[in-house]
Design a protein around this motif. Structure first.
Motif, PDB file in Angstrom:
ATOM      1  N   PRO A  18      -4.329   1.919  -9.632  1.00 26.73           N
ATOM      2  CA  PRO A  18      -3.692   2.662 -10.581  1.00 26.73           C
ATOM      3  C   PRO A  18      -4.250   3.753 -10.637  1.00 26.73           C
ATOM      4  O   PRO A  18      -3.265   5.950 -10.687  1.00 26.73           O
ATOM      5  CB  PRO A  18      -4.659   1.951 -12.659  1.00 26.73           C
ATOM      6  N   GLU A  19      -5.587   4.153  -9.959  1.00 25.90           N
ATOM      7  CA  GLU A  19      -6.374   5.148  -9.407  1.00 25.90           C
ATOM      8  C   GLU A  19      -5.723   6.086  -8.350  1.00 25.90           C
ATOM      9  O   GLU A  19      -5.804   7.305  -7.882  1.00 25.90           O
ATOM     10  CB  GLU A  19      -7.974   5.390  -9.511  1.00 25.90           C
ATOM     11  N   ARG A  20      -5.136   4.682  -7.705  1.00 26.51           N
ATOM     12  CA  ARG A  20      -4.030   5.907  -6.867  1.00 26.51           C
ATOM     13  C   ARG A  20      -2.884   6.269  -6.789  1.00 26.51           C
ATOM     14  O   ARG A  20      -2.187   6.258  -5.392  1.00 26.51           O
ATOM     15  CB  ARG A  20      -4.261   4.346  -4.780  1.00 26.51           C
ATOM     16  N   GLU A  21      -2.070   5.857  -7.971  1.00 24.96           N
ATOM     17  CA  GLU A  21      -0.841   6.739  -8.551  1.00 24.96           C
ATOM     18  C   GLU A  21      -0.710   7.946  -8.146  1.00 24.96           C
ATOM     19  O   GLU A  21       0.586   8.008  -7.745  1.00 24.96           O
ATOM     20  CB  GLU A  21      -0.418   6.047  -9.691  1.00 24.96           C
ATOM     21  N   ARG A  22      -1.620   8.919  -8.247  1.00 25.44           N
ATOM     22  CA  ARG A  22      -1.434  10.242  -8.391  1.00 25.44           C
ATOM     23  C   ARG A  22      -1.473  10.656  -6.521  1.00 25.44           C
ATOM     24  O   ARG A  22      -0.884  11.314  -6.001  1.00 25.44           O
ATOM     25  CB  ARG A  22      -2.771  10.738  -8.666  1.00 25.44           C
ATOM     26  N   ALA A  23      -2.061   9.635  -5.348  1.00 23.16           N
ATOM     27  CA  ALA A  23      -2.259   9.514  -4.106  1.00 23.16           C
ATOM     28  C   ALA A  23      -0.436   8.959  -4.171  1.00 23.16           C
ATOM     29  O   ALA A  23       0.448   9.815  -3.158  1.00 23.16           O
ATOM     30  CB  ALA A  23      -3.123   8.959  -3.748  1.00 23.16           C
ATOM     31  N   HIS A  24      -0.156   8.136  -4.317  1.00 18.03           N
ATOM     32  CA  HIS A  24       1.130   7.638  -3.967  1.00 18.03           C
ATOM     33  C   HIS A  24       2.233   8.904  -4.139  1.00 18.03           C
ATOM     34  O   HIS A  24       3.386   8.601  -3.564  1.00 18.03           O
ATOM     35  CB  HIS A  24       1.473   6.308  -4.507  1.00 18.03           C
TER      36      HIS A  24
ATOM     37  N   PHE B 220       2.104  12.117  -4.116  1.00 16.34           N
ATOM     38  CA  PHE B 220       1.823  13.190  -3.237  1.00 16.34           C
ATOM     39  C   PHE B 220       2.969  12.835  -2.143  1.00 16.34           C
ATOM     40  O   PHE B 220       3.010  13.130  -1.167  1.00 16.34           O
ATOM     41  CB  PHE B 220       0.395  13.437  -2.845  1.00 16.34           C
ATOM     42  N   TYR B 221       2.076  11.493  -1.359  1.00 14.05           N
ATOM     43  CA  TYR B 221       2.872  10.646   0.256  1.00 14.05           C
ATOM     44  C   TYR B 221       3.845  11.126  -0.498  1.00 14.05           C
ATOM     45  O   TYR B 221       4.900  12.031   0.694  1.00 14.05           O
ATOM     46  CB  TYR B 221       2.214   9.447   0.237  1.00 14.05           C
ATOM     47  N   ARG B 222       4.547  10.931  -1.349  1.00  8.93           N
ATOM     48  CA  ARG B 222       6.422  10.013  -1.290  1.00  8.93           C
ATOM     49  C   ARG B 222       6.974  11.733  -1.838  1.00  8.93           C
ATOM     50  O   ARG B 222       7.934  11.670  -0.947  1.00  8.93           O
ATOM     51  CB  ARG B 222       6.392   9.236  -2.744  1.00  8.93           C
ATOM     52  N   ASN B 223       5.843  12.561  -1.955  1.00  2.93           N
ATOM     53  CA  ASN B 223       6.365  14.236  -2.071  1.00  2.93           C
ATOM     54  C   ASN B 223       6.386  14.596  -0.625  1.00  2.93           C
ATOM     55  O   ASN B 223       7.400  16.087  -0.998  1.00  2.93           O
ATOM     56  CB  ASN B 223       5.561  15.571  -2.792  1.00  2.93           C
ATOM     57  N   LEU B 224       6.499  14.577  -0.218  1.00  2.00           N
ATOM     58  CA  LEU B 224       5.628  14.983   1.666  1.00  2.00           C
ATOM     59  C   LEU B 224       6.538  14.035   2.397  1.00  2.00           C
ATOM     60  O   LEU B 224       6.280  14.700   3.454  1.00  2.00           O
ATOM     61  CB  LEU B 224       3.620  14.590   1.842  1.00  2.00           C
ATOM     62  N   GLY B 225       7.290  13.424   1.798  1.00  2.00           N
ATOM     63  CA  GLY B 225       8.532  12.567   3.128  1.00  2.00           C
ATOM     64  C   GLY B 225       7.941  11.109   3.216  1.00  2.00           C
ATOM     65  O   GLY B 225       9.030  10.894   3.400  1.00  2.00           O
ATOM     66  N   PHE B 226       6.624  10.512   2.456  1.00  2.07           N
ATOM     67  CA  PHE B 226       6.238   9.564   2.873  1.00  2.07           C
ATOM     68  C   PHE B 226       7.491   7.946   2.184  1.00  2.07           C
ATOM     69  O   PHE B 226       7.339   8.285   0.775  1.00  2.07           O
ATOM     70  CB  PHE B 226       5.088   9.043   2.887  1.00  2.07           C
ATOM     71  N   GLN B 227       7.433   7.281   2.908  1.00  3.43           N
ATOM     72  CA  GLN B 227       8.262   5.979   2.277  1.00  3.43           C
ATOM     73  C   GLN B 227       7.917   4.692   1.602  1.00  3.43           C
ATOM     74  O   GLN B 227       7.300   4.248   2.840  1.00  3.43           O
ATOM     75  CB  GLN B 227       9.576   6.471   2.333  1.00  3.43           C
ATOM     76  N   THR B 228       7.988   3.996   0.972  1.00  6.08           N
ATOM     77  CA  THR B 228       7.047   2.866   0.885  1.00  6.08           C
ATOM     78  C   THR B 228       8.460   2.119   1.376  1.00  6.08           C
ATOM     79  O   THR B 228       9.701   1.781   1.057  1.00  6.08           O
ATOM     80  CB  THR B 228       7.214   2.252  -0.847  1.00  6.08           C
ATOM     81  N   THR B 229       7.599   0.715   2.418  1.00 10.79           N
ATOM     82  CA  THR B 229       8.868   0.393   2.867  1.00 10.79           C
ATOM     83  C   THR B 229       8.281  -1.071   3.451  1.00 10.79           C
ATOM     84  O   THR B 229       9.035  -2.160   3.942  1.00 10.79           O
ATOM     85  CB  THR B 229       8.599   0.516   4.662  1.00 10.79           C
ATOM     86  N   GLY B 230       6.882  -1.731   2.620  1.00  7.74           N
ATOM     87  CA  GLY B 230       6.784  -2.998   2.890  1.00  7.74           C
ATOM     88  C   GLY B 230       5.091  -3.473   1.571  1.00  7.74           C
ATOM     89  O   GLY B 230       5.369  -2.584   1.119  1.00  7.74           O
ATOM     90  N   TYR B 231       4.876  -4.184   2.082  1.00  6.50           N
ATOM     91  CA  TYR B 231       3.502  -4.422   1.706  1.00  6.50           C
ATOM     92  C   TYR B 231       2.532  -4.701   2.997  1.00  6.50           C
ATOM     93  O   TYR B 231       2.956  -4.991   4.079  1.00  6.50           O
ATOM     94  CB  TYR B 231       3.649  -6.277   0.995  1.00  6.50           C
ATOM     95  N   ARG B 232       1.239  -5.457   1.807  1.00  7.60           N
ATOM     96  CA  ARG B 232      -0.134  -4.319   3.388  1.00  7.60           C
ATOM     97  C   ARG B 232      -0.780  -6.251   2.682  1.00  7.60           C
ATOM     98  O   ARG B 232      -0.998  -6.621   1.331  1.00  7.60           O
ATOM     99  CB  ARG B 232      -0.895  -4.086   3.251  1.00  7.60           C
TER     100      ARG B 232
END
Length: 143
Positions: free
Chosen positions: A118-124, A126-138
């Motif tokens: 949950p504490e990484r939601e702001r970072a996520h 932020f990344y989406r806003n810069l054009g990063f896409q979620t493409t899979g799992y780690r």
């Protein structure tokens, strides 16, 4: 004004404090040892962002070559902005700088991972806003 530069030996305390802001308690000696190991692999690079000579952010990245295709991506291993400087463009400028370097070197993409906490939601966001896409799992298997 935000200045991006390579880290210096005198930055170790500030960089260790950044790791704590990211949720990973680290002291200056540990930071120095980690950076020395990373420096031995010449595909790694670590930069800091400063405002008025104060280290307020850092980014570390490396080239990752494909098995399944030609070329490479630039993998961002760490990105952190000091808590009190978040929202002031530090992270955005670190990403933009890294993106420009990756393009100049011929990379196909920027790549990063981020925890599903949950504490990484702001970072996520932020990344989406810069054009990063979620493409899979780690997947991680502790040893």
């Amino acid at each position: 004004m935000i200045l991006i530069r390579g880290y210096r030996p005198e930055d170790m305390e500030a960089m260790a404090a950044l790791m704590l802001d990211l949720g990973y308690p680290t002291n200056a000696e540990q930071m120095k040892a980690r950076l020395e190991r990373l420096g031995e692999a010449n595909e790694n690079e670590t930069l800091v962002a400063t405002i008025e000579d104060k280290v307020v952010g850092m980014i570390g990245f490396r080239k990752m070559y494909y098995y399944e295709a030609d070329g490479f991506v630039v993998h961002i291993n760490v990105l952190v902005t000091k808590n009190e400087y978040q929202g002031q463009g530090v992270g955005k400028q670190l990403i933009a700088y890294t993106e420009q370097r990756a393009k100049e070197q011929g990379a196909n993409a920027l790549y990063l991972t981020s925890g599903m906490k949950p504490e990484r939601e702001r970072a996520h966001a932020f990344y989406r806003n810069l054009g990063f896409q979620t493409t899979g799992y780690r997947f991680v298997k502790p040893l």
